[in-house]
Design a protein around this motif. Structure first.
Motif, PDB file in Angstrom:
ATOM      1  N   GLU A  45       5.487  12.433   6.697  1.00 59.20           N
ATOM      2  CA  GLU A  45       5.810  11.047   7.020  1.00 59.20           C
ATOM      3  C   GLU A  45       5.332  10.089   5.926  1.00 59.20           C
ATOM      4  N   LYS A  46       4.379  10.555   5.101  1.00 61.23           N
ATOM      5  CA  LYS A  46       3.846   9.698   4.036  1.00 61.23           C
ATOM      6  C   LYS A  46       4.797   9.602   2.845  1.00 61.23           C
ATOM      7  N   LEU A  47       5.873  10.372   2.851  1.00 65.04           N
ATOM      8  CA  LEU A  47       6.831  10.328   1.753  1.00 65.04           C
ATOM      9  C   LEU A  47       7.746   9.112   1.842  1.00 65.04           C
ATOM     10  N   HIS A  48       7.702   8.396   2.954  1.00 64.71           N
ATOM     11  CA  HIS A  48       8.428   7.132   3.105  1.00 64.71           C
ATOM     12  C   HIS A  48       7.386   6.040   3.277  1.00 64.71           C
ATOM     13  N   PRO A  49       7.624   4.850   2.703  1.00 59.59           N
ATOM     14  CA  PRO A  49       6.605   3.791   2.813  1.00 59.59           C
ATOM     15  C   PRO A  49       6.381   3.268   4.227  1.00 59.59           C
ATOM     16  N   PHE A  50       7.286   3.573   5.157  1.00 58.88           N
ATOM     17  CA  PHE A  50       7.127   3.082   6.521  1.00 58.88           C
ATOM     18  C   PHE A  50       5.839   3.643   7.134  1.00 58.88           C
ATOM     19  N   ASP A  51       5.094   2.780   7.801  1.00 60.78           N
ATOM     20  CA  ASP A  51       3.862   3.202   8.483  1.00 60.78           C
ATOM     21  C   ASP A  51       4.261   3.836   9.814  1.00 60.78           C
ATOM     22  N   SER A  52       4.318   5.151   9.832  1.00 67.19           N
ATOM     23  CA  SER A  52       4.856   5.856  11.005  1.00 67.19           C
ATOM     24  C   SER A  52       3.863   5.958  12.159  1.00 67.19           C
ATOM     25  N   SER A  53       2.673   5.373  11.998  1.00 68.86           N
ATOM     26  CA  SER A  53       1.745   5.275  13.127  1.00 68.86           C
ATOM     27  C   SER A  53       1.502   3.812  13.509  1.00 68.86           C
ATOM     28  N   LYS A  54       2.343   2.918  12.968  1.00 67.80           N
ATOM     29  CA  LYS A  54       2.201   1.475  13.198  1.00 67.80           C
ATOM     30  C   LYS A  54       2.165   1.130  14.673  1.00 67.80           C
ATOM     31  N   TRP A  55       3.034   1.767  15.435  1.00 70.47           N
ATOM     32  CA  TRP A  55       3.203   1.393  16.841  1.00 70.47           C
ATOM     33  C   TRP A  55       1.927   1.631  17.638  1.00 70.47           C
ATOM     34  N   GLY A  56       1.313   2.773  17.428  1.00 72.12           N
ATOM     35  CA  GLY A  56       0.077   3.078  18.137  1.00 72.12           C
ATOM     36  C   GLY A  56      -1.056   2.165  17.714  1.00 72.12           C
ATOM     37  N   ARG A  57      -1.115   1.824  16.437  1.00 69.61           N
ATOM     38  CA  ARG A  57      -2.202   0.978  15.953  1.00 69.61           C
ATOM     39  C   ARG A  57      -2.097  -0.445  16.494  1.00 69.61           C
ATOM     40  N   ASP A 276       4.116 -10.891   2.427  1.00 72.26           N
ATOM     41  CA  ASP A 276       3.812 -10.894   1.001  1.00 72.26           C
ATOM     42  C   ASP A 276       3.296  -9.513   0.577  1.00 72.26           C
ATOM     43  N   ARG A 277       3.858  -8.998  -0.495  1.00 72.89           N
ATOM     44  CA  ARG A 277       3.522  -7.702  -1.090  1.00 72.89           C
ATOM     45  C   ARG A 277       4.156  -6.509  -0.377  1.00 72.89           C
ATOM     46  N   ASP A 278       4.972  -6.757   0.635  1.00 68.38           N
ATOM     47  CA  ASP A 278       5.699  -5.623   1.213  1.00 68.38           C
ATOM     48  C   ASP A 278       6.603  -5.042   0.128  1.00 68.38           C
ATOM     49  N   PRO A 279       6.561  -3.719  -0.098  1.00 68.37           N
ATOM     50  CA  PRO A 279       7.287  -3.135  -1.231  1.00 68.37           C
ATOM     51  C   PRO A 279       8.805  -3.150  -1.097  1.00 68.37           C
ATOM     52  N   LEU A 280       9.307  -3.302   0.115  1.00 67.92           N
ATOM     53  CA  LEU A 280      10.759  -3.263   0.315  1.00 67.92           C
ATOM     54  C   LEU A 280      11.356  -4.620   0.672  1.00 67.92           C
ATOM     55  N   GLY A 281      10.567  -5.508   1.281  1.00 71.15           N
ATOM     56  CA  GLY A 281      11.098  -6.812   1.684  1.00 71.15           C
ATOM     57  C   GLY A 281      11.175  -7.810   0.554  1.00 71.15           C
ATOM     58  N   CYS A 282      10.204  -7.743  -0.369  1.00 71.17           N
ATOM     59  CA  CYS A 282      10.187  -8.585  -1.573  1.00 71.17           C
ATOM     60  C   CYS A 282      10.137 -10.087  -1.284  1.00 71.17           C
ATOM     61  N   LEU A 283       9.569 -10.468  -0.149  1.00 73.61           N
ATOM     62  CA  LEU A 283       9.357 -11.876   0.171  1.00 73.61           C
ATOM     63  C   LEU A 283       7.854 -12.164   0.124  1.00 73.61           C
ATOM     64  N   LYS A 284       7.480 -13.421   0.276  1.00 69.70           N
ATOM     65  CA  LYS A 284       6.072 -13.803   0.134  1.00 69.70           C
ATOM     66  C   LYS A 284       5.595 -14.610   1.340  1.00 69.70           C
TER      67      LYS A 284
END
Length: 350
Positions: A45-57, A276-284
């Motif tokens: 799951e770490k091969l994609h930048p998505f935080d695949s444990s985001k929901w639980g956290r 800000d600093r999201d690698p895929l969204g590119c917004l601030k």
């Protein structure tokens, strides 16, 4: 011999026989989550930048802050094949039996090497549970005024095609269930993920019952010029957009939406990849900006007396979970979300 059922009759029959809608005790808070949402398999799951444990956290943060009793969370059912057929054709669902197809959808090439049975259990099953959560969220929003699925928001998936880490069209499914089971005929999608929601735009391209407000970075994935034609309010923003500019554009967009359409349900796709600093969204956009954004959307729905459901969608930094939890706490502190039962989420100071 009786005439065969029309596709619409078949869809209606599937929706009416589904187990995704069920009665929820009033002691439960309309916050939907399952530990099965989280994806973990040999570190792949770490091969994609998505935080695949985001929901639980997110839920862990809410519990550690003392604002959420985990016993009051609602666990959804897994969307069955019959449920998915409400939107997806057999051909598409069959294509997910190919590991290489799923790898392309996830944008994780090594997944193609895995046996499909593992992909079904470790990746697609969590997605199907999140779909169940999105569908149930509409019912709870109608009953309680609001609901949050701590997952879902797979807005790049249409009926016929997945992509961008989105394998099932949970937004389209959620809305079709609401049309039939909740007697709702006008839905507004407010999509504020950093990326264009091309999946639901394709699915509702000719459906006047659905009004789409999509504010997104027009310079990043999916660059889907065809589906942009189906957006009722198309707000394109460039890479590097800062918080103040973003919130001003949102205020203007919500004011226009208020005049243009009178929904009976708001589906809010609340991606945090605008950070800000999201690698895929590119917004601030700052964390405080996201909290204010969510507050503005919930205030919009509250002012009009419209049920609202929120999906967490994209967000590709570890900090996203904390921001989402802080935003939910803020919604409570501003009384934009109210406790439904006798316990669950406590009142918090503003």
């Amino acid at each position: 011999m009786a005439a065969s059922s029309s596709p619409e009759d078949l869809r209606r029959s599937r929706i009416l026989s589904s187990k995704l809608y069920f009665d929820v005790p009033p002691s439960k808070v309309p916050l939907i989550y399952s530990s099965d949402y989280n994806i973990s398999f040999l570190g792949m799951e770490k091969l994609h930048p998505f935080d695949s444990s985001k929901w639980g956290r997110i839920c862990q943060f809410l519990a550690s802050e003392g604002v959420l009793d985990k016993s009051c969370i609602i666990e959804p059912e897994e969307a069955s094949k019959e449920d998915l057929l409400v939107v997806h054709p057999d051909k598409y669902l069959d294509s997910l039996q190919s590991s290489s197809t799923v790898a392309k959808i996830l944008v994780v090439p090594p997944v193609a090497m895995l046996p499909n049975c593992i992909i079904q259990r470790k990746i697609l099953y969590p997605f199907r549970k999140q779909v169940g959560g999105s569908v149930l969220a509409a019912k709870l929003a109608k009953e309680r005024g609001w609901a949050i699925n701590v997952g879902g928001g797979f807005h790049h998936c249409s009926a016929d095609e997945g992509g961008g880490f989105c394998a099932y069209a949970d937004i389209s499914l959620c809305i079709h269930f609401a049309f039939v089971r909740l007697n709702i005929s006008r839905v507004m999608i407010i999509d504020l993920d950093a990326h264009q929601g091309n999946g639901h735009e394709v699915d509702f391209s000719n459906d006047k019952r659905v009004y789409i407000l999509d504010m997104y970075n027009s310079e990043v994935y999916p660059l889907d010029l065809v589906s942009r034609r189906y957006i009722n309010q198309n707000i394109e923003i460039p890479s590097g957009t800062i918080t103040d500019v973003y919130l001003k554009k949102l205020d203007e967009a919500l004011e226009v939406a208020k005049q243009k359409f009178d929904p009976e349900l708001v589906v809010y796709n609340a991606g945090t990849d605008i950070l800000d600093r999201d690698p895929l969204g590119c917004l601030k956009i700052s964390p405080e900006g996201i909290i204010k954004r969510d507050e503005k959307v919930f205030a919009f729905a509250r002012e009009k007396g419209i049920p609202i459901l929120m999906l967490t969608s994209g967000g590709y930094m570890k900090s996203s979970a904390r921001v989402i939890a802080d935003s939910i706490i803020n919604l409570f502190s501003k009384q934009l979300i109210h406790m439904s039962g006798t316990q669950g989420i406590a009142e918090t100071g503003s």
